[in-house]
Design an enzyme around this catalytic site. Structure first.
Site, PDB file in Angstrom:
ATOM      1  N   HIS A 181       0.804  -1.372   0.045  1.00 27.82           N
ATOM      2  CA  HIS A 181      -0.139   0.184  -0.012  1.00 27.82           C
ATOM      3  C   HIS A 181       0.977   1.298  -0.112  1.00 27.82           C
ATOM      4  O   HIS A 181       1.872   1.388   0.673  1.00 27.82           O
ATOM      5  CB  HIS A 181      -0.983   0.146   1.130  1.00 27.82           C
ATOM      6  N   ASP A 182       0.402   2.403  -0.728  1.00 27.88           N
ATOM      7  CA  ASP A 182       0.785   3.662  -0.758  1.00 27.88           C
ATOM      8  C   ASP A 182       2.417   3.705  -1.422  1.00 27.88           C
ATOM      9  O   ASP A 182       2.955   4.734  -0.967  1.00 27.88           O
ATOM     10  CB  ASP A 182       1.085   4.206   0.487  1.00 27.88           C
ATOM     11  N   GLY A 199       4.885  -0.981   2.974  1.00 29.94           N
ATOM     12  CA  GLY A 199       4.310   0.172   2.695  1.00 29.94           C
ATOM     13  C   GLY A 199       5.026   1.306   2.554  1.00 29.94           C
ATOM     14  O   GLY A 199       6.191   1.576   3.195  1.00 29.94           O
TER      15      GLY A 199
END
Length: 335
Positions: A181-182, A199
């Site tokens: 994520h991200d 992440g």
């Protein structure tokens, strides 16, 4: 004996003929015209929601699933048993290999540009594995053009509505890689098999990881960097540098990568001189890293070379608030 064989042929003949007929019918139905347009081909076993937006020349193979909010650009091809869910958009000429899963029934969206290949059983644009993600929050994934994402890769959406996972253009992400994520991935990077990005990792452009590389959350990998196989990267890797090791350490400049990407001998000579001043100082009085950076910046012959200035800035940025500093280095290392 001959009469028995002839009797057997007569007995099997109707079955054989009907089998061939069914086979031919199935093959022809794969190329049937869909009601959406004369250039759309959908296998009868595929589940395509009537609200899905299907471009011209799209081919949807057997046992595929296309959800109600999906948009497929012109010329996309879905191989058997590939699936697209949620608010997901594919640009022109994308290919989903067998078993690929793209998108999820979550708030937010997955947007993928043109001419991308999603490999066998890859999972792209699904919910992140961050426990801070709150059910019902929007989450996003944006992928550019001309990327090849190979078999068994996983790429997750963002963990919050104010951020997004981003992958640029012309990247090769080899088998079994993970982009969490991200993350923010630039252009023309090569991630070898089993490269794992935690992440919020930022990877710039033209980087190369060897196999089984692990990158800690919030790390930054500068452009043209190289990470050796089996490395665990827990701090930033500045531009143009090469690291390796179970706890990755600087091993000099990625000179081969620079050469392959068109850097001149003069530029590489200046980068080596700057690297030696910073990380292999011969000063009798020990200087801090910041002092060595300042000293190199004051050398106008070196600092006037744009690549050297970019490298020095990349090192300084790694010590900004919220950053993790650079990977460890040893004074005796050669570049």
């Amino acid at each position: 004996m001959i009469s028995l064989l002839k009797a057997r042929e007569r007995l099997l003949s109707p079955f054989f003929t009907s089998s061939v007929r069914r086979s031919l019918s199935s093959s022809l139905s794969y190329s049937r015209e869909d009601s959406r347009g004369s250039e759309v081909f959908i296998h009868p076993s595929a589940l395509v929601h009537p609200s899905a937006v299907i471009g011209k020349g799209v081919s949807v193979g057997p046992y595929c699933t296309v959800g109600s909010s999906v948009k497929l650009g012109n010329g996309c091809k879905l191989y058997p048993s590939s699936h697209i869910f949620g608010n997901t958009e594919l640009g022109e000429s994308c290919v989903l290999m067998t078993g690929a899963v793209v998108g999820d029934e979550l708030p937010g969206c997955t947007v993928i540009g043109g001419n991308n290949i999603i490999g066998h059983h890859a999972v792209v644009g699904v919910k992140c594995q961050d426990l801070k993600y709150k059910h019902g929050d929007e989450c996003f994934l944006c992928i550019g053009d001309n990327n090849e994402i190979r078999e068994f890769c996983s790429i997750h959406r963002s963990s919050k509505s104010s951020d997004k996972t981003v992958i640029g253009d012309n990247n090769l992400i080899m088998g079994s890689c993970h982009v969490a994520h991200d993350c923010k991935i630039g252009d023309r990077n090569i991630f070898a098999n089993n490269t794992l990005l935690a992440g919020h990792v930022i990877v710039q452009d033209y980087t190369h990881t060897a196999g089984a590389t692990v990158i800690h959350q919030f790390c930054h990998i500068g452009s043209f960097a190289f990470i050796g196989g089996g490395s665990v990267v827990s701090q930033d890797v500045p531009k143009y540098m090469m690291v390796t090791g179970e706890r990755a350490e600087l091993r000099g400049l990625n000179l081969e990568g620079l050469r392959r990407n068109g850097f001149t001998m003069s530029e590489m000579k200046s980068l080596r001189a700057a690297y030696r001043k910073i990380f292999m100082s011969t000063e009798t009085a020990p200087l801090s890293l910041d002092e060595r950076l300042t000293q190199t910046e004051q050398n106008q012959e070196l600092y006037s070379v744009p690549a050297v200035g970019a490298m020095l800035q990349s090192i300084r940025d790694s010590f900004a608030e919220g950053r993790r500093g650079i990977c460890k280095f040893r004074h005796w290392l050669d570049s």
